[in-house]
Design a protein around this motif. Structure first.
Motif, PDB file in Angstrom:
ATOM      1  N   SER A 146      -0.466  14.074  23.062  1.00  0.00           N
ATOM      2  CA  SER A 146       0.763  13.401  23.490  1.00  0.00           C
ATOM      3  C   SER A 146       0.497  12.576  24.740  1.00  0.00           C
ATOM      4  CB  SER A 146       1.865  14.423  23.766  1.00  0.00           C
ATOM      5  OG  SER A 146       1.439  15.353  24.762  1.00  0.00           O
ATOM      6  N   LEU A 147       1.190  11.445  24.845  1.00  0.00           N
ATOM      7  CA  LEU A 147       1.033  10.550  25.985  1.00  0.00           C
ATOM      8  C   LEU A 147       2.004  10.944  27.092  1.00  0.00           C
ATOM      9  CD1 LEU A 147       0.688   7.125  24.141  1.00  0.00           C
ATOM     10  CD2 LEU A 147      -1.128   8.591  25.029  1.00  0.00           C
ATOM     11  N   GLN A 148       1.504  10.970  28.327  1.00  0.00           N
ATOM     12  CA  GLN A 148       2.316  11.411  29.453  1.00  0.00           C
ATOM     13  C   GLN A 148       2.878  10.258  30.277  1.00  0.00           C
ATOM     14  OE1 GLN A 148       2.947  14.662  29.693  1.00  0.00           O
ATOM     15  NE2 GLN A 148       1.599  15.066  27.957  1.00  0.00           N
ATOM     16  N   ASP A 149       2.110   9.170  30.417  1.00  0.00           N
ATOM     17  CA  ASP A 149       2.484   8.094  31.330  1.00  0.00           C
ATOM     18  C   ASP A 149       3.271   7.016  30.586  1.00  0.00           C
ATOM     19  OD1 ASP A 149       2.704   6.126  33.247  1.00  0.00           O
ATOM     20  OD2 ASP A 149       0.694   6.466  34.053  1.00  0.00           O
ATOM     21  N   SER A 150       4.599   6.983  30.812  1.00  0.00           N
ATOM     22  CA  SER A 150       5.457   6.037  30.104  1.00  0.00           C
ATOM     23  C   SER A 150       5.320   4.613  30.621  1.00  0.00           C
ATOM     24  CB  SER A 150       6.919   6.482  30.215  1.00  0.00           C
ATOM     25  OG  SER A 150       7.315   6.524  31.577  1.00  0.00           O
ATOM     26  N   GLU A 151       4.666   4.420  31.778  1.00  0.00           N
ATOM     27  CA  GLU A 151       4.518   3.079  32.337  1.00  0.00           C
ATOM     28  C   GLU A 151       3.414   2.286  31.651  1.00  0.00           C
ATOM     29  OE1 GLU A 151       3.905   3.396  36.505  1.00  0.00           O
ATOM     30  OE2 GLU A 151       5.897   4.230  36.926  1.00  0.00           O
ATOM     31  N   LEU A 152       2.558   2.977  30.912  1.00  0.00           N
ATOM     32  CA  LEU A 152       1.464   2.308  30.233  1.00  0.00           C
ATOM     33  C   LEU A 152       1.872   1.938  28.811  1.00  0.00           C
ATOM     34  CD1 LEU A 152      -1.463   4.574  31.440  1.00  0.00           C
ATOM     35  CD2 LEU A 152      -0.829   2.333  32.333  1.00  0.00           C
ATOM     36  N   ASN A 153       1.136   1.007  28.242  1.00  0.00           N
ATOM     37  CA  ASN A 153       1.369   0.592  26.870  1.00  0.00           C
ATOM     38  C   ASN A 153       0.310   1.219  25.974  1.00  0.00           C
ATOM     39  OD1 ASN A 153       3.509  -1.821  27.024  1.00  0.00           O
ATOM     40  ND2 ASN A 153       2.205  -1.841  28.836  1.00  0.00           N
ATOM     41  N   ALA A 154       0.662   1.450  24.727  1.00  0.00           N
ATOM     42  CA  ALA A 154      -0.269   2.148  23.837  1.00  0.00           C
ATOM     43  C   ALA A 154      -0.170   1.609  22.422  1.00  0.00           C
ATOM     44  CB  ALA A 154       0.012   3.648  23.846  1.00  0.00           C
ATOM     45  N   ARG A 155      -1.268   1.759  21.710  1.00  0.00           N
ATOM     46  CA  ARG A 155      -1.293   1.458  20.282  1.00  0.00           C
ATOM     47  C   ARG A 155      -1.910   2.659  19.566  1.00  0.00           C
ATOM     48  NH1 ARG A 155      -4.527  -3.476  17.221  1.00  0.00           N
ATOM     49  NH2 ARG A 155      -4.154  -2.741  15.093  1.00  0.00           N
ATOM     50  N   ARG A 156      -1.247   3.099  18.512  1.00  0.00           N
ATOM     51  CA  ARG A 156      -1.729   4.258  17.771  1.00  0.00           C
ATOM     52  C   ARG A 156      -2.952   3.879  16.948  1.00  0.00           C
ATOM     53  NH1 ARG A 156      -1.023   6.455  12.722  1.00  0.00           N
ATOM     54  NH2 ARG A 156      -0.938   8.731  12.579  1.00  0.00           N
ATOM     55  N   ILE A 157      -4.024   4.662  17.108  1.00  0.00           N
ATOM     56  CA  ILE A 157      -5.252   4.442  16.342  1.00  0.00           C
ATOM     57  C   ILE A 157      -5.245   5.273  15.066  1.00  0.00           C
ATOM     58  CG2 ILE A 157      -7.753   4.817  16.352  1.00  0.00           C
ATOM     59  CD1 ILE A 157      -7.752   4.035  19.279  1.00  0.00           C
ATOM     60  N   GLY A 158      -4.756   6.484  15.154  1.00  0.00           N
ATOM     61  CA  GLY A 158      -4.732   7.373  13.992  1.00  0.00           C
ATOM     62  C   GLY A 158      -4.479   8.790  14.448  1.00  0.00           C
ATOM     63  N   ARG A 260      -4.297  22.857  11.554  1.00  0.00           N
ATOM     64  CA  ARG A 260      -3.381  22.709  12.680  1.00  0.00           C
ATOM     65  C   ARG A 260      -2.605  21.406  12.536  1.00  0.00           C
ATOM     66  NH1 ARG A 260      -5.905  21.372  18.432  1.00  0.00           N
ATOM     67  NH2 ARG A 260      -3.743  20.701  18.688  1.00  0.00           N
ATOM     68  N   ILE A 261      -1.534  21.269  13.295  1.00  0.00           N
ATOM     69  CA  ILE A 261      -0.766  20.024  13.278  1.00  0.00           C
ATOM     70  C   ILE A 261      -1.680  18.890  13.730  1.00  0.00           C
ATOM     71  CG2 ILE A 261       1.168  18.792  14.325  1.00  0.00           C
ATOM     72  CD1 ILE A 261       2.538  21.524  14.636  1.00  0.00           C
ATOM     73  N   PRO A 262      -1.719  17.773  12.991  1.00  0.00           N
ATOM     74  CA  PRO A 262      -2.619  16.670  13.368  1.00  0.00           C
ATOM     75  C   PRO A 262      -2.404  16.204  14.804  1.00  0.00           C
ATOM     76  CG  PRO A 262      -1.724  16.303  11.180  1.00  0.00           C
ATOM     77  CD  PRO A 262      -0.988  17.486  11.743  1.00  0.00           C
ATOM     78  N   VAL A 263      -3.488  15.782  15.441  1.00  0.00           N
ATOM     79  CA  VAL A 263      -3.468  15.351  16.841  1.00  0.00           C
ATOM     80  C   VAL A 263      -3.524  13.821  16.892  1.00  0.00           C
ATOM     81  CG1 VAL A 263      -4.649  15.478  19.052  1.00  0.00           C
ATOM     82  CG2 VAL A 263      -4.603  17.478  17.539  1.00  0.00           C
ATOM     83  N   GLN A 264      -2.573  13.229  17.597  1.00  0.00           N
ATOM     84  CA  GLN A 264      -2.483  11.770  17.677  1.00  0.00           C
ATOM     85  C   GLN A 264      -3.569  11.187  18.579  1.00  0.00           C
ATOM     86  OE1 GLN A 264      -0.077   9.888  15.907  1.00  0.00           O
ATOM     87  NE2 GLN A 264       0.159  11.892  14.933  1.00  0.00           N
ATOM     88  N   ILE A 265      -4.043   9.997  18.221  1.00  0.00           N
ATOM     89  CA  ILE A 265      -5.032   9.266  19.013  1.00  0.00           C
ATOM     90  C   ILE A 265      -4.451   7.886  19.340  1.00  0.00           C
ATOM     91  CG2 ILE A 265      -7.377   8.347  19.084  1.00  0.00           C
ATOM     92  CD1 ILE A 265      -7.995  10.350  16.796  1.00  0.00           C
ATOM     93  N   HIS A 266      -4.475   7.518  20.608  1.00  0.00           N
ATOM     94  CA  HIS A 266      -3.933   6.229  21.042  1.00  0.00           C
ATOM     95  C   HIS A 266      -4.930   5.489  21.923  1.00  0.00           C
ATOM     96  CE1 HIS A 266      -0.102   8.327  20.113  1.00  0.00           C
ATOM     97  NE2 HIS A 266       0.345   7.124  19.834  1.00  0.00           N
ATOM     98  N   ALA A 267      -4.849   4.174  21.864  1.00  0.00           N
ATOM     99  CA  ALA A 267      -5.503   3.325  22.856  1.00  0.00           C
ATOM    100  C   ALA A 267      -4.438   2.971  23.884  1.00  0.00           C
ATOM    101  CB  ALA A 267      -6.061   2.063  22.206  1.00  0.00           C
ATOM    102  N   VAL A 268      -4.721   3.218  25.155  1.00  0.00           N
ATOM    103  CA  VAL A 268      -3.750   2.997  26.225  1.00  0.00           C
ATOM    104  C   VAL A 268      -4.269   1.883  27.134  1.00  0.00           C
ATOM    105  CG1 VAL A 268      -2.577   4.067  28.183  1.00  0.00           C
ATOM    106  CG2 VAL A 268      -3.045   5.400  26.134  1.00  0.00           C
TER     107      VAL A 268
END
Length: 291
Positions: A146-158, A260-268
């Motif tokens: 999960s992403l913590q910093d809402s000030e950053l922008n992100a794109r979901r990789i998978g 387990r529940i899949p873990v999200q990967i993002h580029a931030v």
């Protein structure tokens, strides 16, 4: 004033020493010091107060530093604007990722990236601490979970999907588990980070919690993988990490559909207006490669 002088001043002020600034400027300490001395001579003022213990910025030095930051920022934005119009990655990409996922996937993406863009350079830092990408100067961070910093922008990789595995050698001596409850009768190899090791697993809408004492517990999935391949027990691992071992007959998937529940990967990344071509090209490549 020359651009190299402004860059040197900003580097020294922000890093607090000539040694650290020289590393950032890819030069030596003596050369960095000479550049600042040359700038002070041109301006006829003292910008920095040097001592054996510390480096202080004078009042006028702080004013020149702030103006230098403005000039360099404008220059970088101009260069980025030109690069965007060309759509071609240029310069150096600075990226960061977790140590384990960095070696599992990001290093491979970087190799593909460097082959695709021969004029690009990459500076990567694989670390398990949460980096401040803005203040530490990173262009992009690959984050797991999960992403913590809402000030950053992100794109979901998978996302990372998990399943249960054991080696054929282990299964020659132990009956293959038929249900999650059977896992409590097996030697378990668990990933854990200091807390009591527990597996919370899911299949469709059925959720179970497995809290049996593991035979081996470690905070690194690569170590879990190695012990599983050695035949020491049953583990829960990312499919992406085990695929080649399954194909080679060294691991056997167990309890199909459970994991387990899949873990999200993002580029931030920092920019809210645009991604520089070098960042966009890397993120696009990561998404394609992961899929």
């Amino acid at each position: 004033m020359e651009i190299i002088e402004l860059r040197a001043l900003v580097a020294v002020v922000e890093r607090g020493s000539f040694t650290a600034a020289a590393d950032a400027l890819e030069t030596d300490k003596a050369h960095a010091s000479r550049i600042i001395s040359r700038l002070e001579k041109k301006l006829g003022v003292q910008l920095l107060q040097r001592s054996t213990r510390r480096l202080n910025v004078t009042e006028v030095g702080r004013e020149v530093y702030e103006r230098a930051v403005g000039i360099l920022t404008a220059l970088e934005e101009t260069e980025a604007s030109v690069a965007r119009s060309k759509g071609v990655p240029t310069g150096t990409l600075k990226l960061t990722a977790g140590t384990e996922f960095g070696m599992m996937a990001v290093n491979n993406w970087t190799a593909q990236y460097l082959k695709a863009f021969p004029d690009m350079r990459v500076e990567a830092e694989f670390t398990n601490r949460v980096t401040d990408i803005i203040h530490e100067g990173f262009d992009v961070a690959i984050r797991i979970g999960s992403l913590q910093d809402s000030e950053l922008n992100a794109r979901r990789i998978g996302e990372l999907e998990y399943g249960f595995y054991a080696s054929p050698d282990y299964l020659r001596h132990r009956a293959e588990p038929g249900t999650p409850d059977d896992l409590t009768q097996h030697d378990l190899i668990m990933f854990a980070t200091g807390r009591t090791p527990t597996w919370e697993i899911v299949k469709d809408r059925d959720v179970r919690k497995i809290a049996a004492p593991p035979r081996y517990c470690v905070n690194n999935n690569s170590a879990v993988l190695q012990m599983t391949v050695e035949g020491l027990g049953v583990s829960l691992l990312p499919h992406r990490l085990t695929a080649s071992y399954v194909a080679g007959g060294r691991l056997t998937p167990l309890l199909k559909g459970w994991g387990r529940i899949p873990v999200q990967i993002h580029a931030v990344f920092a920019s809210s207006r645009y991604m520089a071509p070098k960042v966009r090209a890397f993120v696009d490549l990561a998404v394609r490669s992961f899929r």
